[in-house]
Scaffold this motif. Sequence first.
Motif, PDB file in Angstrom:
ATOM      1  N   ASP A  99       0.909  -1.149   0.065  1.00  0.00           N
ATOM      2  CA  ASP A  99      -0.113  -0.100  -0.027  1.00  0.00           C
ATOM      3  C   ASP A  99       0.811   1.349   0.015  1.00  0.00           C
ATOM      4  O   ASP A  99       0.293   2.344   0.495  1.00  0.00           O
ATOM      5  CB  ASP A  99      -1.026  -0.013   1.110  1.00  0.00           C
ATOM      6  CG  ASP A  99      -0.421  -0.009   2.522  1.00  0.00           C
ATOM      7  OD1 ASP A  99       1.089  -0.080   2.501  1.00  0.00           O
ATOM      8  OD2 ASP A  99      -1.118  -0.146   3.625  1.00  0.00           O
ATOM      9  N   GLN A 120      -4.841   1.373  -0.740  1.00  0.00           N
ATOM     10  CA  GLN A 120      -5.991   0.451  -1.006  1.00  0.00           C
ATOM     11  C   GLN A 120      -6.646  -0.084   0.018  1.00  0.00           C
ATOM     12  O   GLN A 120      -7.773  -0.458  -0.274  1.00  0.00           O
ATOM     13  CB  GLN A 120      -5.142  -0.446  -2.029  1.00  0.00           C
ATOM     14  CG  GLN A 120      -4.284  -1.651  -1.474  1.00  0.00           C
ATOM     15  CD  GLN A 120      -3.008  -0.880  -1.856  1.00  0.00           C
ATOM     16  OE1 GLN A 120      -2.806   0.141  -1.641  1.00  0.00           O
ATOM     17  NE2 GLN A 120      -2.226  -2.136  -2.303  1.00  0.00           N
ATOM     18  N   THR A 222      -3.747   2.543  -7.865  1.00  0.00           N
ATOM     19  CA  THR A 222      -4.527   2.172  -6.489  1.00  0.00           C
ATOM     20  C   THR A 222      -5.749   1.272  -7.176  1.00  0.00           C
ATOM     21  O   THR A 222      -6.178   0.317  -6.310  1.00  0.00           O
ATOM     22  CB  THR A 222      -4.895   3.305  -5.788  1.00  0.00           C
ATOM     23  OG1 THR A 222      -3.645   3.959  -5.268  1.00  0.00           O
ATOM     24  CG2 THR A 222      -5.868   3.044  -4.680  1.00  0.00           C
TER      25      THR A 222
END
Length: 620
Positions: A99, A120, A222
């Motif tokens: 992430d 995310q 993302t």
Amino acid sequence: MLGRLFVVMPVTFSKKVSPRHWMAYIDPEELNPQNPSIFISSPASAAVGCYGFQLYVFKQGVKKTSAFSKFTLLCNPWCREDAVYIPFEDQREEYIQNDSGLLFVGTSKNIVSRPWSFDQFEPGVLEACLNLLQVSPQHQKNRNMDYLNRNNPIYISRVVSAMINSKDDRGVLTGKWDGSFKDGVNPSLWTGSGDVLTQWAESGYSPVKYGQCWVFAAVMCTVMRVLGIPCRVITNFNSAHDTNDNLVIEEYYSETGQKLKHSNDSIWNFHVWVECWMSRRDVGPGMDGWQVLDPTPQERSGGVFCCGPAPVKAVKDRRIDLFFDIPFVYAEVNADVHAFVVSEGRVVSHSKDTERVGSLIYTKAVGVHRHQNITGDYKSIKSPSSTLSGSSAAMSEDSTLSRGSGMVVLLDLGKVPIAGEPVHFTVKVMNKHRVAKRMKVHLNAQAKEYNHSPSDTFWESHGVVQLAPMEVKVIHQQILPAEYENVVGDDVINLAVVLEDLASHERVLASEEFNIASPQLTIEIANADSVVLRKEQAAIVTFTNTFSHPVSGVLTVAGAGLIQGKVNFRMLPLRPGGSVMQRITFIPTKWGTKMLQARLSLSDINSAIRGFKMVLVCRA
């Protein structure tokens, strides 16, 4: 049920599932009649989306009871039968579950690593990404057809590529590359995708102001990771935008070295897009794997501002007969550069560079916070030419060479320029004639944004040198901090030298574009080896002012899984050479390796100073 589409399946006691059919079963070995668990198995080709789930129980053919629930179905890169299957666990970890990451900007001579939080797993991000598909023109036009097509990552990726920009739809971001950003956010100030996506969703899907290429690409990364499609962010240094499709970028300079705006073609110092991993049975064998997708609105594809998926292998092989947008991507990494010197409306010098465009293509390496050079994936790398030693002019990685029939000029930066220090460079001139020569040397420096032509000259120098036959002279020059400090940050300097033979008026040109390295923020974590969930931790952010004048600004600290939202601190004016330390506290809410990032937005310079620290959070 997906919209009005549905499938009916009996619940069996057989755990045998199929990758091609929906199935449901109860495990007879673990059956609890009062609270039974029902397992649903979806086909590998099932469409992405938010499903409704209805359970009916019949007794002797009569419906006795029913229950309703929902679940979200994504692509599955762990499933061999899925079109996005990627075979290595470390790659799934990096390209789906990581992430945070690095975006690479700057110039090929001085690459800047910019931290980014993909977010995310942050609240509201999954919902925003699924709603992006619902808001798309494809869904609004024909919902059933859109749902049916969502089993194909090629289709999904084109929808997302178009929906990240707002040119044709209610897309996520509005692009802006010049002027004031006061009615929105300066693209350089975004630190992660979560803020962009949640702002878009909470506004009722009004485009967020503003984005530039790295923001478009990072937000798309993302969305794709959220949807289960492996994705990584790519930076192409010296990226060509060839407007007339002739694979030639034309640049024009005045006789004193000032770069002119005479062409619609352009070279961005860097351009950022994404690659997604998927199979490509639609274009034949050998094209599976990484595919280029570019959400920055530059050219229309199929009537819409999107780009890709273009197989990277097809770009390297120049398979411009295949889908999608391969000629455009091919030109971005392969165009030739023709440079002209113009005097009184006519061309007096012409040179050609076949190496500059697509000189470096980078992405973040798997599992570590450094770059991976993937230039060879896009183009055949030519072996570097050998350099000449001694007094002869030579090409090097940090120099630009131009030669005429009787003159050679070499522009060499030496080392990467650093904010607060003079920019040192040398001009090496060589007389290849067997007679003495007097030559004019014109030097010109202009500021430019990474994707624009330069603005007015901010520094120049002119002189005359006398050269004996076959003589080489080295001219040492510098640009002082006070002369360039308005250019520090995201701007770039275009430096050019024009050498003119006073007898024949023959001219040769050498040019270089470079950025000046900004100072860095340093972050130190107290007790870094014992950071645990839900326990307060401390960090120290330090900044040293390397500028020649006092600076002030706002320090912003953020970190998905570490800090809720953002924390801001105002920094009072700091004298040149002075340092300031700011203590911050945070309470981790997620375990694993997390990124703590800090950004200092200076109030009197168009620049943001950044730093980041990776924090390992243990469960307890």
